[in-house]
Scaffold this active site. Structure first.
Site, PDB file in Angstrom:
ATOM      1  N   LYS A   1      23.463 -87.638 -31.724  1.00  0.00           N
ATOM      2  CA  LYS A   1      24.312 -87.163 -32.668  1.00  0.00           C
ATOM      3  C   LYS A   1      24.137 -85.456 -32.857  1.00  0.00           C
ATOM      4  CE  LYS A   1      24.665 -89.584 -36.571  1.00  0.00           C
ATOM      5  NZ  LYS A   1      23.946 -90.358 -37.734  1.00  0.00           N
TER       6      LYS A   1
ATOM      7  N   LYS B   1      18.126 -94.628 -33.497  1.00  0.00           N
ATOM      8  CA  LYS B   1      18.417 -95.914 -33.244  1.00  0.00           C
ATOM      9  C   LYS B   1      19.692 -96.163 -33.337  1.00  0.00           C
ATOM     10  CE  LYS B   1      16.046 -99.952 -32.266  1.00  0.00           C
ATOM     11  NZ  LYS B   1      16.272-100.267 -30.808  1.00  0.00           N
TER      12      LYS B   1
ATOM     13  N   HIS C   1      28.009 -99.275 -44.205  1.00  0.00           N
ATOM     14  CA  HIS C   1      27.758 -97.860 -44.616  1.00  0.00           C
ATOM     15  C   HIS C   1      28.113 -98.111 -45.880  1.00  0.00           C
ATOM     16  CE1 HIS C   1      28.976 -93.291 -44.336  1.00  0.00           C
ATOM     17  NE2 HIS C   1      29.157 -93.784 -45.698  1.00  0.00           N
TER      18      HIS C   1
ATOM     19  N   LYS D   1      36.411 -93.241 -42.017  1.00  0.00           N
ATOM     20  CA  LYS D   1      36.672 -94.247 -43.134  1.00  0.00           C
ATOM     21  C   LYS D   1      38.170 -94.703 -43.082  1.00  0.00           C
ATOM     22  CE  LYS D   1      32.689 -92.622 -44.981  1.00  0.00           C
ATOM     23  NZ  LYS D   1      32.056 -91.516 -46.129  1.00  0.00           N
TER      24      LYS D   1
ATOM     25  N   GLU E   1      23.183 -89.076 -43.823  1.00  0.00           N
ATOM     26  CA  GLU E   1      23.443 -87.640 -44.062  1.00  0.00           C
ATOM     27  C   GLU E   1      23.719 -87.551 -45.480  1.00  0.00           C
ATOM     28  OE1 GLU E   1      26.876 -85.754 -42.791  1.00  0.00           O
ATOM     29  OE2 GLU E   1      28.094 -87.630 -42.861  1.00  0.00           O
TER      30      GLU E   1
ATOM     31  N   ASN F   1      26.409 -85.479 -48.087  1.00  0.00           N
ATOM     32  CA  ASN F   1      27.841 -84.755 -48.440  1.00  0.00           C
ATOM     33  C   ASN F   1      27.499 -83.905 -49.708  1.00  0.00           C
ATOM     34  OD1 ASN F   1      29.006 -85.417 -45.883  1.00  0.00           O
ATOM     35  ND2 ASN F   1      29.550 -87.316 -46.671  1.00  0.00           N
TER      36      ASN F   1
ATOM     37  N   ARG G   1      29.897 -82.362 -51.332  1.00  0.00           N
ATOM     38  CA  ARG G   1      31.053 -81.965 -51.887  1.00  0.00           C
ATOM     39  C   ARG G   1      31.439 -83.369 -52.546  1.00  0.00           C
ATOM     40  NH1 ARG G   1      33.613 -85.059 -48.187  1.00  0.00           N
ATOM     41  NH2 ARG G   1      32.665 -85.146 -46.301  1.00  0.00           N
TER      42      ARG G   1
HETATM   43  P1  ADP Z   1      29.818 -87.561 -39.439  1.00  0.00           P
HETATM   44  O1  ADP Z   1      29.277 -86.755 -40.279  1.00  0.00           O
HETATM   45  O2  ADP Z   1      30.221 -86.868 -37.904  1.00  0.00           O
HETATM   46  O3  ADP Z   1      30.858 -88.485 -40.070  1.00  0.00           O
HETATM   47  P2  ADP Z   1      27.503 -89.603 -39.925  1.00  0.00           P
HETATM   48  O4  ADP Z   1      26.335 -89.260 -39.594  1.00  0.00           O
HETATM   49  O5  ADP Z   1      28.136 -89.586 -41.190  1.00  0.00           O
HETATM   50  O6  ADP Z   1      28.666 -88.730 -38.938  1.00  0.00           O
HETATM   51  O7  ADP Z   1      28.052 -91.057 -39.261  1.00  0.00           O
HETATM   52  C1  ADP Z   1      29.353 -91.421 -39.273  1.00  0.00           C
HETATM   53  C2  ADP Z   1      29.445 -93.135 -38.876  1.00  0.00           C
HETATM   54  O8  ADP Z   1      28.992 -93.202 -37.464  1.00  0.00           O
HETATM   55  C3  ADP Z   1      28.504 -93.914 -40.066  1.00  0.00           C
HETATM   56  O9  ADP Z   1      29.169 -94.260 -40.905  1.00  0.00           O
HETATM   57  C4  ADP Z   1      28.380 -95.040 -39.159  1.00  0.00           C
HETATM   58  O10 ADP Z   1      29.473 -95.817 -38.908  1.00  0.00           O
HETATM   59  C5  ADP Z   1      28.181 -94.197 -37.492  1.00  0.00           C
HETATM   60  N1  ADP Z   1      26.531 -94.138 -37.424  1.00  0.00           N
HETATM   61  C6  ADP Z   1      25.859 -93.052 -37.571  1.00  0.00           C
HETATM   62  N2  ADP Z   1      24.666 -93.369 -37.397  1.00  0.00           N
HETATM   63  C7  ADP Z   1      24.417 -94.301 -36.727  1.00  0.00           C
HETATM   64  C8  ADP Z   1      23.456 -95.206 -36.459  1.00  0.00           C
HETATM   65  N3  ADP Z   1      22.128 -94.722 -36.348  1.00  0.00           N
HETATM   66  N4  ADP Z   1      23.707 -96.327 -35.839  1.00  0.00           N
HETATM   67  C9  ADP Z   1      24.937 -97.014 -35.879  1.00  0.00           C
HETATM   68  N5  ADP Z   1      26.103 -96.048 -36.299  1.00  0.00           N
HETATM   69  C10 ADP Z   1      25.810 -95.015 -36.828  1.00  0.00           C
END
Ligand code: ADP
Length: 451
Positions: free
Chosen positions: A158, A201, A208, A237, A287, A289, A291
């Protein structure tokens, strides 16, 4: 209290903020690009200032133009909405340096949470459970390979600067990991100008689930329950609901307390959302947010609390004035994001809306700036409306949502209404039995059935 607020955004959220201001007796200033001169929020605001051409980098992301607009109109605060400059710490700082209040957290908190590596560190120190992984930025692909070997595959690379699912790549073995590492770095550099990546992982069946919080400047913190945002396509979403079909009151109270304690420790203020993945009864922070979120209305529907109003009150220095015990959750609410896109191929479909008829009736809310004759510009996000429905029970809410989607008429452009209708008629959805991978699998399955 503020006398005049500049709304540094467009579309439905600009209108949403305008509405809150109006109800508080606060004057509004709309800023807009040349592509948005006919927008609803521009028409309704007390004053409007054109800040540049259609391209967002020259208008909605143009910090100097927005601050000048605030100075010229005498606005005493700026609400950034979501997207655009809402998570830009430099902008928040600039606004405050000009003697204008930024409606949101401090620039410092935005900076920490905007860097996901720093956010995970802060979350861990504040007692929030995190996803097992590198715990910090990766220095080399060899480091990633070593951690993955110990932790087990699959893994997810990520972007530290990530957002909107960009710079995120999964890997099921070492070869894929080497590739994912390279690609995620490239994508992140291109999207955010920063190629810092970390590893988690890759959870196989999480939901979520995010917690909404409100905090004032005096250490008072409450949570407003969760939102289940597991229905996603490409990590974006599509439909959200509250309460989550996966949580009971005890679980909600427990995670709510952990979150409020963490927020107090961090010293955060204003509205915020802590996002978790939830699998086998465990929460994992991904994470925060800093806002207002797109999906905030479902929380408003079951708590009766106007989140934008609260943001404005808190920014003006008011106390929350209520405690956790005062927050009552009542009924169920679901939001469907309606995008001007082909519901099968997801290709954006901007253009003129020939006819617009939004559904109504008890428990139905439509947040949108669209009207009959409105031209959806090709330049911006394709979300054109949010249909938010509430009911006493989840089933009642679903029945109402079905009828509201049926009533919705948007002629002239393709929309994702048919997709939403398909989703809510699926047995898995009706049973609340879905996770973050469900929608993609459903789309794959139904498109191969058609072939
Ligand atoms: P962004 O800020 O790019 O939206 P996020 O960290 O909020 O990234 O993750 C967005 C989505 O990606 C999550 O809602 C989930 O669906 C998927 N995701 C993120 N991290 C994981 C993980 N460790 N394992 C499985 N899915 C993940």
């Amino acid at each position: 209290m503020f006398e005049k607020i500049l709304i540094a955004n467009r579309g439905e959220i600009a209108l949403r903020i305008h509405r809150a201001c109006r109800e508080m007796g606060i004057k509004t200033v709309a800023v807009h690009s040349t592509a948005d001169s006919d927008a609803m929020h521009v028409r309704l605001a007390d004053e409007a200032v054109c800040i540049g051409p259609a391209r967002a980098s020259e208008s909605y992301l143009n910090k100097a133009a927005i601050i000048s607009a605030a100075q010229i109109t005498g606005a005493d605060a700026i609400h950034p909405g979501y997207g655009f400059l809402s998570e830009n710490a430099d902008f928040a700082e600039m606004v405050e340096d000009h003697g204008i209040t930024f409606i949101g957290p401090t620039a410092n908190h935005m900076r920490i949470m905007g860097d996901k590596v720093a956010a995970i560190k802060t979350a861990t120190e504040s007692g929030l459970p995190v996803v097992p992984g590198s715990g910090g930025a990766l220095n080399s692909v060899e480091e990633a390979v070593k951690i993955a070997k110990d932790m087990g595959y699959p893994v997810l690379i990520k972007a530290a600067a990530g957002g909107g699912g960009k710079g995120m790549k999964s890997a099921y073995d070492e070869e894929e990991l080497r590739q994912a590492y390279k690609l995620a770095k490239q994508e992140s550099k291109a999207a955010f100008g920063d190629d810092t990546v970390y590893m988690e992982k890759y959870l196989q069946k999480p939901r979520h689930i995010e917690m909404q919080i409100l905090a004032d400047n005096y250490g008072n913190v409450v949570h407003l329950g969760e939102r289940d945002c597991s229905l996603q396509r490409r990590h974006q979403k599509v439909l959200e609901e509250t309460p989550s079909p996966a949580l009971n009151k005890e679980q909600r109270d427990k995670i709510g307390k952990v979150v409020c304690d963490a927020i107090k420790k961090i010293g955060y203020r204003n509205a915020g959302t802590i996002e978790f993945l939830y699998e086998d009864g465990e929460f994992y922070f991904i994470e925060m947010n800093t806002r207002l979120q797109v999906e905030h209305p479902i929380t408003e529907m079951i708590t009766g609390i106007d989140l934008v109003r609260e943001q404005i009150r808190i920014a003006s220095g008011a106390q929350l004035g209520y405690t956790q015990d005062d927050i009552k959750f009542s009924g169920h609410s679901i939001e469907c994001r309606i995008n001007a896109e082909d519901p099968e191929t997801f290709i954006p479909c901007p253009g003129k809306v020939k006819e617009w008829h939004a559904p109504g009736g008890l428990g139905v809310r439509v947040d949108s700036g669209v009207y009959s004759g409105y031209k959806i510009p090709p330049t911006y996000d394709s979300m054109v409306a949010k249909l938010i429905v509430s009911g006493k029970t989840r089933n009642g809410c679903l029945m109402r949502l079905r009828r509201a989607l049926e009533e919705f008429v948007i002629d002239g452009v393709n929309t994702t209404i048919p997709l939403q209708q398909r989703i809510i008629n699926e047995a898995d959805f009706i049973d609340g039995n879905y996770n973050i991978h469900w929608l993609e699998k459903f789309l794959e399955r139904t498109s191969s059935e058609k072939k």
